[in-house]
Motif scaffolding. Structure first.
Motif, short mmCIF file in Angstrom:
data_model
loop_
_atom_site.label_atom_id
_atom_site.label_comp_id
_atom_site.label_asym_id
_atom_site.label_seq_id
_atom_site.Cartn_x
_atom_site.Cartn_y
_atom_site.Cartn_z
N UNK A 25 0.78 -1.23 0.00
CA UNK A 25 0.00 0.00 0.00
C UNK A 25 0.81 1.28 0.00
N UNK A 26 2.12 1.18 -0.16
CA UNK A 26 2.97 2.38 -0.17
C UNK A 26 2.91 3.05 -1.54
N UNK A 27 2.52 4.31 -1.55
CA UNK A 27 2.42 5.08 -2.79
C UNK A 27 3.77 5.76 -3.03
N UNK A 28 4.34 5.57 -4.20
CA UNK A 28 5.68 6.08 -4.50
C UNK A 28 5.60 7.42 -5.20
N UNK A 29 6.29 8.41 -4.62
CA UNK A 29 6.25 9.79 -5.11
C UNK A 29 7.63 10.38 -5.37
N UNK A 30 8.69 9.64 -5.04
CA UNK A 30 10.05 10.17 -5.08
C UNK A 30 10.93 9.25 -5.91
N UNK A 31 11.56 9.81 -6.95
CA UNK A 31 12.52 9.05 -7.75
C UNK A 31 13.89 9.71 -7.61
N UNK A 32 14.85 8.95 -7.10
CA UNK A 32 16.21 9.44 -6.93
C UNK A 32 17.05 8.99 -8.12
N UNK A 33 17.63 9.94 -8.81
CA UNK A 33 18.33 9.68 -10.07
C UNK A 33 19.81 9.96 -9.88
N UNK A 34 20.61 8.91 -9.96
CA UNK A 34 22.06 9.07 -9.86
C UNK A 34 22.62 9.46 -11.22
N UNK A 35 23.35 10.55 -11.27
CA UNK A 35 23.91 11.03 -12.54
C UNK A 35 25.29 10.46 -12.83
N UNK A 36 25.99 10.02 -11.81
CA UNK A 36 27.34 9.47 -11.99
C UNK A 36 27.73 8.73 -10.72
N UNK A 37 28.63 7.76 -10.85
CA UNK A 37 29.18 7.09 -9.67
C UNK A 37 30.48 7.75 -9.22
N UNK A 38 30.96 8.73 -9.99
CA UNK A 38 32.22 9.38 -9.66
C UNK A 38 32.02 10.46 -8.60
N UNK A 39 33.08 10.71 -7.84
CA UNK A 39 32.99 11.72 -6.78
C UNK A 39 34.32 12.44 -6.65
N UNK A 40 34.25 13.66 -6.17
CA UNK A 40 35.45 14.47 -5.97
C UNK A 40 36.04 14.26 -4.58
N UNK A 41 35.39 13.47 -3.74
CA UNK A 41 35.90 13.12 -2.42
C UNK A 41 36.06 11.60 -2.34
N UNK A 42 36.75 11.15 -1.31
CA UNK A 42 36.91 9.72 -1.05
C UNK A 42 36.63 9.46 0.42
N UNK A 43 35.39 9.71 0.83
CA UNK A 43 35.03 9.57 2.23
C UNK A 43 35.26 8.14 2.70
N UNK A 44 35.84 8.00 3.86
CA UNK A 44 36.23 6.68 4.36
C UNK A 44 35.04 5.75 4.52
N UNK A 45 33.85 6.29 4.80
CA UNK A 45 32.68 5.43 5.00
C UNK A 45 31.97 5.10 3.69
N UNK A 46 32.52 5.57 2.56
CA UNK A 46 31.86 5.39 1.27
C UNK A 46 32.69 4.57 0.29
N UNK A 47 33.96 4.94 0.12
CA UNK A 47 34.77 4.26 -0.91
C UNK A 47 36.25 4.31 -0.56
N UNK A 48 37.03 3.37 -1.10
CA UNK A 48 38.47 3.42 -0.90
C UNK A 48 39.08 4.64 -1.58
N UNK A 49 40.29 5.01 -1.16
CA UNK A 49 40.96 6.15 -1.79
C UNK A 49 41.42 5.83 -3.20
#
Length: 355
Positions: free
Chosen positions: A33-57
């Motif tokens: 019964x959950x009505x979906x109203x939000x679509x999250x669109x990732x534009x790229x997997x690349x990032x300008x940071x290398x946060x320790x909790x997200x990805x290796x350096x």
């Protein structure tokens, strides 16, 4: 339609199209019964940071540019989703401002209307390029921003992100504060022994910029699969730290929003806590995700993906794309089960899934 399974212990499964709910134009409603109203669109997997909790350096394997979903494909999916009740598109990454056509994508998405009127365009960014790009983004139709900032200490920021870019982030936040984009939200992942002594300072910083601070429990979504629950600062610990400075009053009517909100000393200012691990909000989740390589996901922690890119590139009509959206919605589970002993972390990290 095929659900691409990402777990080594579960076989791939085909979508049961009989389980889809409704027809093109009907709301996207799942089996619970959950009505979906939000679509999250990732534009790229690349990032300008290398946060320790997200990805290796180093050693990260990026998506091939030829495999990225194009602007035309994004706009087409968004239009079909809006016709079935999606009202918000949130652009994420990786870091969405690294995508060269991001302003054009914002402009084209902002022109979409659905049964409830024009859609809302939001973005989650690390803020590094924001000061320079914000005027064009706002003119293109961007409505609101979430900006990540986990610490106010320059050396701590450098250690955490492996980049010395705190001043660029602060400049982006200042530009957002001076703009008309509201509500403005700042996000921080609360980590034991890293920034748990800065929680009050971060809220004060947000208030000084007319923003709402939101603290996020650290989730098992790092690309290196090094998540340690003991390092996670829990919802209750966050609230205890903030209550040493303010009276906190819960704000009712959360709906499908991921953050619980609390008024500070009676308001109007507030703080948010996203407790996906210790106080999950799956029962009210209204979100779908589209990855940068065209995979549909019905949960941040899903082990299944629905490969939309071949469908988009096969010359099919919009009904087939809508059917795939509905198949993804129909396959959504009641919750993510992080606390279940059988829980398996998704193979992709957060940067590849999209926030």
């Amino acid at each position: 339609m095929v659900a691409v399974n990402l777990s080594p212990t579960r076989p791939a499964r085909a979508v049961d199209e009989r389980a889809t709910v409704g027809a093109p134009g009907d709301a996207l409603v799942d089996r619970f019964g959950r009505v979906h109203r939000d679509l999250r669109i990732s534009l790229t997997d690349r990032c300008s940071l290398r946060c320790t909790y997200c990805m290796p350096e180093q050693g990260n394997e990026w998506l091939a540019r030829s495999g990225l979903i194009t602007a035309d494909e994004i706009v087409r999916v968004a239009g079909i989703a809006a016709a079935s009740g999606i009202t918000t598109f949130r652009l994420t990454g990786g870091e969405p401002l690294l995508r060269t056509d991001v302003v054009d994508i914002v402009r084209r998405l902002a022109a979409i209307s659905g049964p409830h009127g024009p859609v809302e365009i939001a973005m989650t960014t690390n803020g590094i390029r924001l000061a320079d790009m914000l005027p064009d983004l706002a003119a293109a139709g961007l409505d609101r921003l979430n900006i990540s900032i986990d610490t106010l200490d320059r050396e701590r920021f450098r250690e955490l992100t492996r980049r010395d870019r705190l001043e660029d982030v602060r400049a982006g936040i200042a530009a957002a504060a001076a703009s008309g984009l509201r509500p403005l939200k700042l996000n921080a992942v609360a980590m034991r022994g890293v920034n748990d002594d800065e929680l009050v300072d971060l809220v004060e910083f947000a208030l000084a910029h007319g923003a709402q601070m939101r603290f996020i429990e650290q989730m098992p979504l790092d690309a290196g699969h090094t998540w340690d629950r003991r390092q996670m600062v829990t919802r209750d610990e966050i609230l205890t730290a903030l209550r040493a400075r303010w009276d906190l009053e819960p704000v009712p009517g959360r709906g499908g929003a991921p953050a619980e909100r609390f008024l500070l000393d009676g308001g109007p200012a507030s703080v948010g806590v996203i407790a996906s691990v210790t106080a999950p909000f799956c029962g009210d989740c209204d979100r779908l995700r589209l990855t940068a390589d065209g995979q549909l996901r019905n949960c941040l922690f899903s082990l299944d993906e629905y490969d939309l890119l071949p469908v988009l590139r096969a010359g099919v009509d919009d009904v087939a794309v809508d059917r795939m959206l509905r198949g993804c919605v129909a396959g959504k589970l009641p919750g993510h089960a992080i606390d279940d002993p059988s829980f398996l972390q998704p193979a992709r990290g957060m940067n590849a899934i999209g926030g």
